[in-house]
Write a protein that holds these residues in place. Structure first.
Motif, mmCIF file in Angstrom:
data_model
loop_
_atom_site.group_PDB
_atom_site.id
_atom_site.type_symbol
_atom_site.label_atom_id
_atom_site.label_comp_id
_atom_site.label_asym_id
_atom_site.label_seq_id
_atom_site.Cartn_x
_atom_site.Cartn_y
_atom_site.Cartn_z
ATOM 1 N N LYS A 280 0.951 -1.163 -0.110
ATOM 2 C CA LYS A 280 0.135 -0.118 -0.029
ATOM 3 C C LYS A 280 1.040 1.216 -0.020
ATOM 4 C CE LYS A 280 -4.010 -1.913 2.540
ATOM 5 N NZ LYS A 280 -3.681 -3.052 3.198
ATOM 6 N N SER A 281 0.451 2.264 -0.566
ATOM 7 C CA SER A 281 1.055 3.555 -0.881
ATOM 8 C C SER A 281 1.421 3.949 0.591
ATOM 9 C CB SER A 281 0.269 4.586 -1.543
ATOM 10 O OG SER A 281 1.136 5.632 -1.929
ATOM 11 N N GLY A 282 2.648 4.371 0.928
ATOM 12 C CA GLY A 282 3.035 5.088 2.072
ATOM 13 C C GLY A 282 3.619 3.990 2.969
ATOM 14 N N GLN A 283 3.425 2.596 2.846
ATOM 15 C CA GLN A 283 3.905 1.680 3.599
ATOM 16 C C GLN A 283 5.309 1.683 3.538
ATOM 17 O OE1 GLN A 283 1.775 -1.990 2.388
ATOM 18 N NE2 GLN A 283 0.895 -2.073 4.381
ATOM 19 N N LYS A 284 6.005 1.458 4.847
ATOM 20 C CA LYS A 284 7.394 1.071 5.004
ATOM 21 C C LYS A 284 7.491 -0.387 4.752
ATOM 22 C CE LYS A 284 11.504 2.341 6.768
ATOM 23 N NZ LYS A 284 11.612 2.696 8.165
ATOM 24 N N VAL A 285 8.348 -0.583 3.549
ATOM 25 C CA VAL A 285 8.541 -1.898 3.020
ATOM 26 C C VAL A 285 9.901 -2.411 3.417
ATOM 27 C CG1 VAL A 285 8.283 -3.426 0.977
ATOM 28 C CG2 VAL A 285 6.846 -1.466 1.181
ATOM 29 N N LYS A 286 10.051 -3.720 3.981
ATOM 30 C CA LYS A 286 11.099 -4.266 4.280
ATOM 31 C C LYS A 286 11.131 -5.297 3.210
ATOM 32 C CE LYS A 286 13.337 -7.237 7.858
ATOM 33 N NZ LYS A 286 13.164 -7.649 9.128
ATOM 34 N N LEU A 287 12.237 -5.416 1.997
ATOM 35 C CA LEU A 287 12.529 -6.287 1.255
ATOM 36 C C LEU A 287 13.703 -7.288 1.630
ATOM 37 C CD1 LEU A 287 12.204 -7.353 -1.666
ATOM 38 C CD2 LEU A 287 13.533 -5.533 -2.463
ATOM 39 N N VAL A 288 13.321 -8.579 1.683
ATOM 40 C CA VAL A 288 14.307 -9.594 2.045
ATOM 41 C C VAL A 288 14.708 -10.207 0.822
ATOM 42 C CG1 VAL A 288 15.113 -11.333 3.583
ATOM 43 C CG2 VAL A 288 13.722 -9.677 4.331
ATOM 44 N N PHE A 289 15.797 -10.202 0.235
ATOM 45 C CA PHE A 289 16.107 -10.710 -1.246
ATOM 46 C C PHE A 289 17.173 -11.805 -0.785
ATOM 47 C CE2 PHE A 289 18.628 -11.143 -5.252
ATOM 48 C CZ PHE A 289 17.643 -11.999 -5.944
ATOM 49 N N LYS A 290 17.112 -13.228 -1.254
ATOM 50 C CA LYS A 290 18.175 -14.212 -1.095
ATOM 51 C C LYS A 290 18.449 -14.967 -2.183
ATOM 52 C CE LYS A 290 19.582 -17.792 2.067
ATOM 53 N NZ LYS A 290 19.440 -18.990 2.721
ATOM 54 N N ASN A 291 19.770 -15.183 -2.358
ATOM 55 C CA ASN A 291 20.099 -16.162 -3.690
ATOM 56 C C ASN A 291 20.144 -17.281 -3.177
ATOM 57 O OD1 ASN A 291 21.479 -17.284 -5.781
ATOM 58 N ND2 ASN A 291 23.075 -15.829 -6.191
ATOM 59 N N ILE A 292 19.380 -18.117 -3.597
ATOM 60 C CA ILE A 292 19.289 -19.643 -3.004
ATOM 61 C C ILE A 292 19.923 -20.693 -4.080
ATOM 62 C CG2 ILE A 292 17.336 -19.443 -1.816
ATOM 63 C CD1 ILE A 292 15.631 -20.609 -3.782
ATOM 64 N N GLY A 293 20.728 -19.692 -5.085
ATOM 65 C CA GLY A 293 21.546 -20.913 -5.886
ATOM 66 C C GLY A 293 22.793 -21.263 -5.419
ATOM 67 N N LYS A 294 23.542 -21.980 -6.180
ATOM 68 C CA LYS A 294 24.623 -22.617 -6.064
ATOM 69 C C LYS A 294 25.890 -22.096 -7.108
ATOM 70 C CE LYS A 294 23.447 -25.467 -2.530
ATOM 71 N NZ LYS A 294 22.987 -24.307 -1.618
ATOM 72 N N LEU A 295 25.500 -21.475 -7.852
ATOM 73 C CA LEU A 295 26.576 -21.058 -8.821
ATOM 74 C C LEU A 295 27.368 -20.033 -8.391
ATOM 75 C CD1 LEU A 295 24.575 -21.611 -12.178
ATOM 76 C CD2 LEU A 295 26.239 -22.995 -11.398
ATOM 77 N N PRO A 296 28.686 -19.621 -8.621
ATOM 78 C CA PRO A 296 29.460 -18.462 -8.346
ATOM 79 C C PRO A 296 28.847 -17.296 -8.725
ATOM 80 C CG PRO A 296 30.549 -19.715 -9.908
ATOM 81 C CD PRO A 296 29.410 -20.579 -9.602
ATOM 82 N N LYS A 297 29.115 -16.172 -7.917
ATOM 83 C CA LYS A 297 28.539 -14.851 -8.239
ATOM 84 C C LYS A 297 28.899 -14.215 -9.696
ATOM 85 C CE LYS A 297 28.332 -10.356 -5.778
ATOM 86 N NZ LYS A 297 29.033 -10.084 -4.685
#
Ligand code: CU
Length: 155
Positions: A53-70
């Motif tokens: 919703k507009s104005g909400q403080k959003v916490k975005l948690v992103f994870k790379n669940i792969g195994k290949l090198p960056k």
């Protein structure tokens, strides 16, 4: 141990724990909503739509669940402002390998971005949900935006 050191030790421990608590407290931002997204070795996000919703403080948690090198399969999440040309943005990003493929020349096009992550790494970012509308998010690792993209709907 010499007994006269004991009070000093207690003071040192207390001071340490207070500083520690303050450091942790500073990192603990409050959010109205938490969005978790994973990136995979098959160049996919496990979540390609989400709604806030507009104005909400959003916490975005992103994870790379792969195994290949960056260097081969790094991922990020970059949420773009409305009207930004996704292809042009991601083409510019290729010029910035040492910046985690974040195109700093176009940082004004961005609402929020995570770091570029290798396998098993995660990053958390906070942002305020903008005006109602639909916003693109992409991975700016070269070639990934064709598959790694999604839409954030703000109500
Ligand atoms: Cu990617």
């Amino acid at each position: 141990m010499n007994k006269s050191f004991l009070p000093l030790l207690v003071i040192a421990l207390l001071t340490g724990s207070i500083i520690f608590t303050q450091l942790i407290g500073a990192k603990e931002e409050k959010a109205d909503v938490t969005i978790a997204i994973n990136g995979t070795d098959t160049m996919m996000y496990d979540k390609t739509v989400f709604e806030v919703k507009s104005g909400q403080k959003v916490k975005l948690v992103f994870k790379n669940i792969g195994k290949l090198p960056k260097v081969a399969m790094g991922h990020n999440v970059v949420i773009l402002k409305k009207g930004v040309n996704v292809a042009a943005f991601c083409t510019e990003a290729i010029k910035f390998p040492t910046e985690g493929y974040f195109p700093k020349t176009k940082k004004d096009d961005v609402i929020a971005t995570t770091k570029l992550l290798g396998p098993d790494e995660s990053d958390t970012v906070f942002f305020t949900a903008p005006a109602p509308g639909v916003y693109d998010y992409v991975c700016t690792f070269p070639g990934h935006f064709a598959l790694m993209k999604g839409k954030m709907t703000v109500k």
